[in-house]
Design a protein around this motif. Structure first.
Motif, short mmCIF file in Angstrom:
data_model
loop_
_atom_site.label_atom_id
_atom_site.label_comp_id
_atom_site.label_asym_id
_atom_site.label_seq_id
_atom_site.Cartn_x
_atom_site.Cartn_y
_atom_site.Cartn_z
N LEU A 1 18.70 62.90 59.96
CA LEU A 1 18.70 62.43 58.58
C LEU A 1 20.00 62.84 57.89
O LEU A 1 20.55 63.90 58.17
CB LEU A 1 17.51 63.01 57.81
N LYS B 1 27.71 62.54 52.67
CA LYS B 1 26.64 63.09 53.50
C LYS B 1 27.21 63.66 54.80
O LYS B 1 28.30 63.31 55.24
CB LYS B 1 25.63 62.00 53.86
N THR C 1 13.88 68.11 55.42
CA THR C 1 14.89 67.07 55.59
C THR C 1 16.18 67.66 56.17
O THR C 1 16.93 66.96 56.86
CB THR C 1 15.20 66.40 54.24
N TYR C 2 16.45 68.93 55.89
CA TYR C 2 17.65 69.57 56.43
C TYR C 2 17.48 69.89 57.92
O TYR C 2 18.45 69.86 58.68
CB TYR C 2 17.95 70.85 55.65
N ALA D 1 17.55 64.46 48.68
CA ALA D 1 16.49 64.50 49.67
C ALA D 1 15.19 64.94 49.01
O ALA D 1 15.21 65.60 47.97
CB ALA D 1 16.84 65.46 50.82
N PHE E 1 22.31 64.45 55.04
CA PHE E 1 22.11 65.55 54.11
C PHE E 1 23.25 65.55 53.10
O PHE E 1 24.42 65.49 53.45
CB PHE E 1 22.08 66.89 54.84
N SER F 1 11.18 66.45 50.22
CA SER F 1 10.20 66.84 51.23
C SER F 1 8.81 66.75 50.60
O SER F 1 8.60 67.22 49.48
CB SER F 1 10.45 68.27 51.71
N GLY G 1 18.27 68.84 46.62
CA GLY G 1 17.02 68.55 47.32
C GLY G 1 15.83 68.76 46.41
O GLY G 1 15.93 69.35 45.33
#
Length: 204
Positions: free
Chosen positions: A114, A126, A108-109, A99, A116, A101, A77
């Protein structure tokens, strides 16, 4: 061990960096640690910490920051903070991570709609979101003729023994169906017809 290796190779500890004995924690608590001066020759650059350790690096341009992040072998991330959302989004689009942010961390988690997951050595596939559900499904492809009177057969031009014009025939089919734009389709059709006519004339 990773922090000790970094310090031994020139990194500087701004906070934390060692177990705090004598506070009744039994040596199981590692304090939040901040490092500066981390280089690519240090283990902490190449190995995931999974602990409260932050390495601070400086950069001169956005391009340098992107290159710095993408040179890391991991990519789970990322978080981009900027006074300009447009700038942050532009940087996020270039980061090779699972991901990103914008002006926040790990949001996003929290959004379970969404997907991950990471890239590179941070894993693959994912969970969460439609992509996560599809990963738990057994996918099966089924093909049938769309029209009742249509029957899929191997055309004589492609049956063995293969003819001298068979390759041009296949190329014409591919360009006819998958050519870019109308002119690509027409060029494929012309190539297909040339292969058929040329093959028939030579045969005759």
């Amino acid at each position: 061990a990773l922090v000790d290796d970094a310090v031994a190779k020139g990194a500087k500890v701004l906070a934390g960096g060692s177990l705090e004995a004598g506070k009744g924690l039994g040596g199981q608590f590692y304090p939040p640690t901040v490092l500066v001066g981390v280089t690519r020759g240090m283990r902490i650059w190449r190995e995931e910490v999974f602990g409260p350790v932050m390495c601070i690096e400086t950069f001169g341009t956005d391009e340098e920051a992107v290159a710095l992040v993408n040179s890391n072998p991991f990519g789970l991330g990322s978080a981009i903070f900027s006074g300009s959302k447009a700038r942050a989004k532009r940087i996020a689009a270039q980061l090779k991570t699972g991901a990103s942010s914008i002006n926040d961390f790990a949001t996003t988690y929290l959004c379970q709609s969404l997907p991950f997951g990471g890239v590179k050595e941070s894993g693959y596939d994912k969970f969460g979101g439609v992509e996560g559900l599809r990963g738990m499904c057994y996918t099966k492809a089924v093909c049938e003729d769309r029209f009742p009177l249509m029957v899929t057969t191997v055309p004589p031009e492609l049956q063995y023994p293969v003819q001298h014009f068979s390759f041009s025939f296949v190329c014409g089919i591919v360009h006819f169906f998958y050519g870019l734009g109308i002119f690509g389709h027409l060029a494929g059709l012309v190539r297909l017809l040339k292969a058929l006519v040329g093959g028939k004339l030579k045969k005759d």
